[in-house]
Design a protein around this motif. Sequence first.
Motif, PDB file in Angstrom:
ATOM      1  N   ALA A  37       0.871  -1.182   0.000  1.00 15.06           N
ATOM      2  CA  ALA A  37       0.000   0.000   0.000  1.00 15.06           C
ATOM      3  C   ALA A  37       0.904   1.227   0.000  1.00 15.06           C
ATOM      4  N   ASP A  38       0.626   2.150  -0.902  1.00 16.10           N
ATOM      5  CA  ASP A  38       1.506   3.315  -1.027  1.00 16.10           C
ATOM      6  C   ASP A  38       1.345   4.281   0.161  1.00 16.10           C
ATOM      7  N   GLY A  39       2.466   4.736   0.685  1.00 16.49           N
ATOM      8  CA  GLY A  39       2.446   5.683   1.802  1.00 16.49           C
ATOM      9  C   GLY A  39       3.780   6.392   1.883  1.00 16.49           C
ATOM     10  N   PRO A  40       3.937   7.323   2.837  1.00 13.68           N
ATOM     11  CA  PRO A  40       5.222   8.015   2.989  1.00 13.68           C
ATOM     12  C   PRO A  40       6.295   7.024   3.422  1.00 13.68           C
ATOM     13  N   LEU A  41       7.525   7.227   2.968  1.00  8.30           N
ATOM     14  CA  LEU A  41       8.624   6.316   3.338  1.00  8.30           C
ATOM     15  C   LEU A  41       9.046   6.611   4.769  1.00  8.30           C
ATOM     16  N   ASP A  42       8.446   5.908   5.732  1.00  5.94           N
ATOM     17  CA  ASP A  42       8.710   6.217   7.134  1.00  5.94           C
ATOM     18  C   ASP A  42       9.375   5.033   7.836  1.00  5.94           C
ATOM     19  N   MET A  43       8.586   3.986   8.211  1.00  2.88           N
ATOM     20  CA  MET A  43       9.093   2.743   8.825  1.00  2.88           C
ATOM     21  C   MET A  43       9.643   2.895  10.232  1.00  2.88           C
ATOM     22  N   ARG A  44       9.364   3.992  10.923  1.00  2.42           N
ATOM     23  CA  ARG A  44       9.875   4.132  12.305  1.00  2.42           C
ATOM     24  C   ARG A  44       8.814   3.678  13.290  1.00  2.42           C
ATOM     25  N   MET A  45       9.116   2.641  14.062  1.00  2.00           N
ATOM     26  CA  MET A  45       8.140   2.152  15.043  1.00  2.00           C
ATOM     27  C   MET A  45       7.809   3.228  16.066  1.00  2.00           C
ATOM     28  N   SER A  46       8.845   3.958  16.508  1.00  2.00           N
ATOM     29  CA  SER A  46       8.641   4.932  17.585  1.00  2.00           C
ATOM     30  C   SER A  46       8.304   6.322  17.048  1.00  2.00           C
ATOM     31  N   ARG A  47       8.231   6.466  15.739  1.00  2.00           N
ATOM     32  CA  ARG A  47       7.960   7.756  15.084  1.00  2.00           C
ATOM     33  C   ARG A  47       9.046   8.792  15.359  1.00  2.00           C
ATOM     34  N   GLU A  48      10.225   8.320  15.779  1.00  2.00           N
ATOM     35  CA  GLU A  48      11.341   9.244  16.054  1.00  2.00           C
ATOM     36  C   GLU A  48      12.566   8.805  15.276  1.00  2.00           C
ATOM     37  N   GLY A  49      13.505   9.741  15.066  1.00  2.00           N
ATOM     38  CA  GLY A  49      14.793   9.383  14.468  1.00  2.00           C
ATOM     39  C   GLY A  49      14.751   9.367  12.950  1.00  2.00           C
ATOM     40  N   GLU A  50      15.757   8.693  12.387  1.00  2.00           N
ATOM     41  CA  GLU A  50      15.917   8.656  10.932  1.00  2.00           C
ATOM     42  C   GLU A  50      14.771   7.881  10.292  1.00  2.00           C
ATOM     43  N   SER A  51      14.164   8.468   9.236  1.00  2.00           N
ATOM     44  CA  SER A  51      13.078   7.770   8.534  1.00  2.00           C
ATOM     45  C   SER A  51      13.664   7.022   7.332  1.00  2.00           C
ATOM     46  N   ALA A  52      12.833   6.181   6.725  1.00  2.00           N
ATOM     47  CA  ALA A  52      13.286   5.455   5.534  1.00  2.00           C
ATOM     48  C   ALA A  52      13.622   6.435   4.411  1.00  2.00           C
ATOM     49  N   ALA A  53      12.861   7.523   4.322  1.00  2.00           N
ATOM     50  CA  ALA A  53      13.145   8.528   3.281  1.00  2.00           C
ATOM     51  C   ALA A  53      14.514   9.163   3.533  1.00  2.00           C
TER      52      ALA A  53
END
Length: 326
Positions: A126-142
Motif C-alpha cells: 500500500a503506497d504511503g510516505p517512506l517512514d518505517m519508524r516504530m517509535s515515530r522518532e529518528g531517521e526515517s526510511a526517506a
Amino acid sequence: MSVSASTPTTRAPHIPVLLDEVIAGLVPAEGEIHVDGTFGAGGYTKAILEKGAAVFAFDRDPDAIVEGEALAAACGGRLTLVPERFSRMRQALADRGVDAVDGVTLDIGVSSMQLDRADRGFSFQADGPLDMRMSREGESAADFVNEASEEAIADVIYRYGEEPKSRRIARAIVAARPLSRTGELAEIVRKALGWHQGMKKDPATRTFQAIRIYLNEELQELEDGLEAAEQVLAPGGRLAVVTFHSLEDRVVKRFLKERSGATPAGSRHLPERAARGPAPSFENVAKPVRAGEAETNINPRARSATMRVARRTAASPWTGGEGKPA
Ligand SMILES: C[S@@+](CC[C@H](N)C(=O)[O-])C[C@H]1O[C@@H](n2cnc3c(N)ncnc32)[C@H](O)[C@@H]1O
C-alpha cells in the motif's frame, strides 16, 4: 492516532502467533508479574491477564500504547503500559518499584496494524510516505534512502535482507533519488530485480525488511532485550521469544545456548572452572517450536515464526544489561 482520509488503510486485526505455545511456555499464574516486551495489539497480554497475573506491557510505538489504554482501564490496575523500548525494561521496571518478574515474552517485528496502515510507511503493498519508524522518532526510511551512500544502502540490504542483488538495488535507488513514497521504492526494487506477475514472493520484500530492521535497530534491541530479561527474571522465571526470520532466531538461539552452558568451553589451558565460564543463567531450553498447519492456514504470518522458551536459574546474570557489566 489519526490516519489521513486519503491514505489507503485496511484494519485487519492482529492475530497473535503461537499464542497457546507462548502461554504454555510462560505458565502465568495468579499473583505473578509478567513483562510483555512487545504489546502490539495486546494478544499475549490479554492471555496472561486471563491467567490472573499482572502485566507490564512495553511498546515503543505510541499508537500501540494509546490503543491499549482501554484494556488497561478495564483491568483494575493489573496492566501497566510502558511506552519504552524493551531493552530498557530493567530501568523502567525499577522506576515503577519492580526489581524481579516471573515471565518475559518478546514477539519480535512489526504488528499487522503497523503493516496495514499505509501512513506508517512499512508496506510495499500500500503506497504511503517512506517512514518505517516504530517509535515515530529518528531517521526515517526517506532520510536513509535519500542521504546514505550507495555502498551503505547496499550493505544494509545485504546484511538485514540477505538480498544477494543488493548492489544492483542500491544503484537503482541512488539513480532515482529523491524518493518519498513506499510505492516508488517498491517499483524501483521490482524493476531492478525483474519482477513479473505470478512471482511467488514480491522482490521488494527483502529490501523493505532490511531497511526496517536497520532503522529500528531491531537486532541490537533483541540482543539487549535478552540481556535485560536475564537481569529482571527471578529464579524459576520463564522467557518466551517469538521471531520471524533466521537473523533474529540466530540471536536467540546463540544467547540461550551460551547462557545455558551448551556452548563449548573456551581454552583448555585455563583452569576447568574458568574455562566453563559463569554458571548457567538459563536452563530447560526447549526445542524450537513452529506453528502447525492449522495455525498457518488461518494466519499466513505464522509460517515463518519460531518460538524458543527457557527457564531462569538462580545464577547471577552474565552482564549488567543496558550496557553495564554484571
Ligand atoms: C509482532 S507485534 C506484537 C504483537 C503482540 N504479541 C500481540 O499479540 O498483539 C510487535 C510489537 O512490538 C513493538 N516493538 C518492536 N520492537 C520493540 C522494542 N524494541 N521495544 C518495544 N516495542 C517493540 C512493535 O511496535 C509492535 O507493536
